[in-house]
Design an enzyme around this catalytic site. Structure first.
Site, PDB file in Angstrom:
ATOM      1  N   ARG A  64       0.830  -1.202   0.000  1.00 57.42           N
ATOM      2  CA  ARG A  64       0.000   0.000   0.000  1.00 57.42           C
ATOM      3  C   ARG A  64       0.864   1.250   0.000  1.00 57.42           C
ATOM      4  O   ARG A  64       0.523   2.271  -0.593  1.00 57.42           O
ATOM      5  CB  ARG A  64      -0.943  -0.001   1.201  1.00 57.42           C
ATOM      6  CG  ARG A  64      -1.732   1.297   1.338  1.00 57.42           C
ATOM      7  CD  ARG A  64      -2.893   1.169   2.330  1.00 57.42           C
ATOM      8  NE  ARG A  64      -2.484   0.616   3.593  1.00 57.42           N
ATOM      9  CZ  ARG A  64      -1.862   1.283   4.563  1.00 57.42           C
ATOM     10  NH1 ARG A  64      -1.529   2.563   4.385  1.00 57.42           N
ATOM     11  NH2 ARG A  64      -1.569   0.702   5.714  1.00 57.42           N
ATOM     12  N   TYR A 117     -16.862  16.477 -16.917  1.00 56.04           N
ATOM     13  CA  TYR A 117     -17.420  15.133 -16.810  1.00 56.04           C
ATOM     14  C   TYR A 117     -18.459  15.124 -15.688  1.00 56.04           C
ATOM     15  O   TYR A 117     -18.252  15.699 -14.614  1.00 56.04           O
ATOM     16  CB  TYR A 117     -16.292  14.153 -16.524  1.00 56.04           C
ATOM     17  CG  TYR A 117     -16.739  12.785 -16.060  1.00 56.04           C
ATOM     18  CD1 TYR A 117     -17.597  12.011 -16.843  1.00 56.04           C
ATOM     19  CD2 TYR A 117     -16.300  12.267 -14.851  1.00 56.04           C
ATOM     20  CE1 TYR A 117     -18.014  10.766 -16.421  1.00 56.04           C
ATOM     21  CE2 TYR A 117     -16.697  11.013 -14.425  1.00 56.04           C
ATOM     22  CZ  TYR A 117     -17.560  10.273 -15.207  1.00 56.04           C
ATOM     23  OH  TYR A 117     -17.966   9.035 -14.785  1.00 56.04           O
ATOM     24  N   ASP A 190      -7.403  18.364 -15.741  1.00 56.14           N
ATOM     25  CA  ASP A 190      -7.665  16.997 -16.168  1.00 56.14           C
ATOM     26  C   ASP A 190      -7.212  16.892 -17.622  1.00 56.14           C
ATOM     27  O   ASP A 190      -7.818  17.472 -18.521  1.00 56.14           O
ATOM     28  CB  ASP A 190      -9.156  16.693 -16.029  1.00 56.14           C
ATOM     29  CG  ASP A 190      -9.505  15.245 -16.334  1.00 56.14           C
ATOM     30  OD1 ASP A 190      -8.762  14.598 -17.105  1.00 56.14           O
ATOM     31  OD2 ASP A 190     -10.528  14.764 -15.823  1.00 56.14           O
ATOM     32  N   LYS A 215      -8.110   5.483 -19.841  1.00 56.53           N
ATOM     33  CA  LYS A 215      -8.307   5.935 -21.208  1.00 56.53           C
ATOM     34  C   LYS A 215      -7.024   5.774 -22.040  1.00 56.53           C
ATOM     35  O   LYS A 215      -6.527   4.668 -22.199  1.00 56.53           O
ATOM     36  CB  LYS A 215      -8.796   7.374 -21.204  1.00 56.53           C
ATOM     37  CG  LYS A 215     -10.295   7.551 -20.933  1.00 56.53           C
ATOM     38  CD  LYS A 215     -10.785   7.015 -19.633  1.00 56.53           C
ATOM     39  CE  LYS A 215     -12.234   7.411 -19.360  1.00 56.53           C
ATOM     40  NZ  LYS A 215     -12.617   7.057 -17.959  1.00 56.53           N
TER      41      LYS A 215
END
Length: 414
Positions: A64, A117, A190, A215
């Site tokens: 982690r 978005y 973004d 993406k």
């Protein structure tokens, strides 16, 4: 390693991997998937802390906190964006939430692009505004003056997408960075739609950049992930705390491996995406069944000049407005063979989606109307297939509606 020591194409293939050997004397050409959740350490010493563990020196404690496969990915995405710090998290949404959480505290204020978005807008409204008492103003950021007018003394963050999803609007990153910094605010961008191959917001003045690696960075529609990059040391420390401890939203070793593999072909894919998208956009712009095409590579795009100034290419995503109603849209979608109806974008396969009922369905009808997200609007992620096949498929499907009533049910805003 010097982030600027190699070209973009070379770093896409090799950066971050060659120093991730799993054991002395073993030199993998491709970084392996390190699935171990924990690592043995040689000894303990008085005064040791988590901060003493340095993954860049081959020291690992718990996956982690740091993992060799993820570490390689984080170095690569940072290098490609020209950044000092990179973080790989579990999704693009997690990248946005982690970044905003690292910057914002109750009572702060955010100025954001109105055309975001739908999930990002919902996050800002339902989580940061309603639960954390962070003020949010959405503005038409195509004009930097609108951003300047919305700034307050308590503004801590300006949040932009460029190009936006789904109307492909642009904002002037350099101009908005100046506005944000004049008010001691951070600018977050973004950069998912273009990838660092076509746009590098940090070089234009942004403080932090995020990606949905789902993406274009991964590029094969088989992994969900997100990335955060920054040159701001203090901000990086906060993001690192949230990624590893505060939220624990780190990317898994397997998804890190898939994204590393996908990024090896990023330059090749982005060039083909753009070549195909420009050809499709020009074809659609001339078709009688299409009312409008939104793609910054077209000279008709109202911000084409800005695109040429701040971008090195126009990307592979466009949107179009059909000259028909919802019934005609349904008929068109049902006739397509090479464009599956699906959310997401950036994979080698072409996809098409209907924002009003899919990605932007969390918005109210009034919000969609105000943005110009009509029932006739479709977003296309143009893949790397033969463009002749894609064009023929679209032409065939458009012929299904070309003789119908072409009146729009609502007024389009673009």
């Amino acid at each position: 390693m010097d982030n600027n020591s190699n070209s973009f194409e070379t770093m896409s293939v090799t950066y971050g991997e060659r120093d991730q050997s799993p054991a002395p004397g073993v030199e993998d050409v491709v970084v392996p998937i390190h699935l171990s959740s924990t690592y043995s350490i040689p000894r303990i010493e008085k005064g040791m802390s988590l901060e003493d563990v340095n993954a860049d020196d081959g020291e690992y404690l718990y996956s982690r906190l740091a993992n060799p496969t993820r570490n390689a990915l984080e170095h690569r995405i940072a290098a490609l964006e020209g950044a000092s710090h990179g973080f790989a998290v579990v999704s693009g949404t997690a990248a946005i939430a982690t970044t905003m959480s690292a910057i914002l505290t109750p009572g702060d204020h955010v100025v954001a692009f109105e055309d975001l978005y739908g999930g990002t807008k919902s996050m800002l409204k339902r989580f940061f505004n309603e639960r954390l008492n962070v003020g949010v103003d959405f503005v038409d950021a195509t004009d930097p003056e609108n951003v300047a007018a919305a700034m307050r003394d308590e503004t801590a963050l300006v949040w932009m997408e460029t190009p936006t999803n789904p109307l492909i609007h642009l904002c002037d990153i350099a101009a908005i960075a100046e506005i944000a910094h004049a008010h001691d605010a951070k600018l977050g961008v973004d950069n998912t739609f273009l990838s660092p191959y076509f746009q590098q917001p940090l070089a234009l003045g942004a403080d932090v950049v995020i990606h949905s690696t789902t993406k274009y960075l991964n590029g094969h529609s088989d992994s969900i992930g997100g990335a955060i990059v920054t040159d701001d040391d203090a901000l990086a420390e906060e993001i690192g705390f949230l990624q590893q401890i505060g939220l624990g939203a780190m990317l898994s070793p397997f998804d890190s491996y898939l994204t590393l593999r996908g990024m090896k072909t990023l330059p090749l894919r982005m060039r083909q995406h753009e070549q195909n998208a420009l050809a499709i956009a020009r074809f659609l712009e001339e078709h009688p069944a299409v009312d409008a095409v939104h793609y910054p590579g077209l000279e008709s795009h109202p911000q084409h000049d800005l695109a040429c100034e701040q971008m090195d290419g126009f990307g592979g995503t466009l949107s179009l407005e059909l000259a028909t109603d919802l019934d005609g849209v349904v008929e068109f979608l049902g006739a397509l063979q090479h464009f599956p109806l699906a959310v997401s974008l950036g994979g080698v396969e072409s996809l098409i989606e209907h924002p009003a009922t899919m990605t932007h369905s969390p918005l109210t009808q009034a919000e969609r109307d105000a943005l110009g997200i009509t029932d006739s609007l479709l977003r296309i992620s143009v893949g790397t297939e033969a463009v002749e096949d894609l064009r023929y498929d679209l032409d065939t499907a458009l012929s299904m509606i070309s003789t119908t009533d072409t009146a729009h049910p609502t007024t389009t805003q673009s």
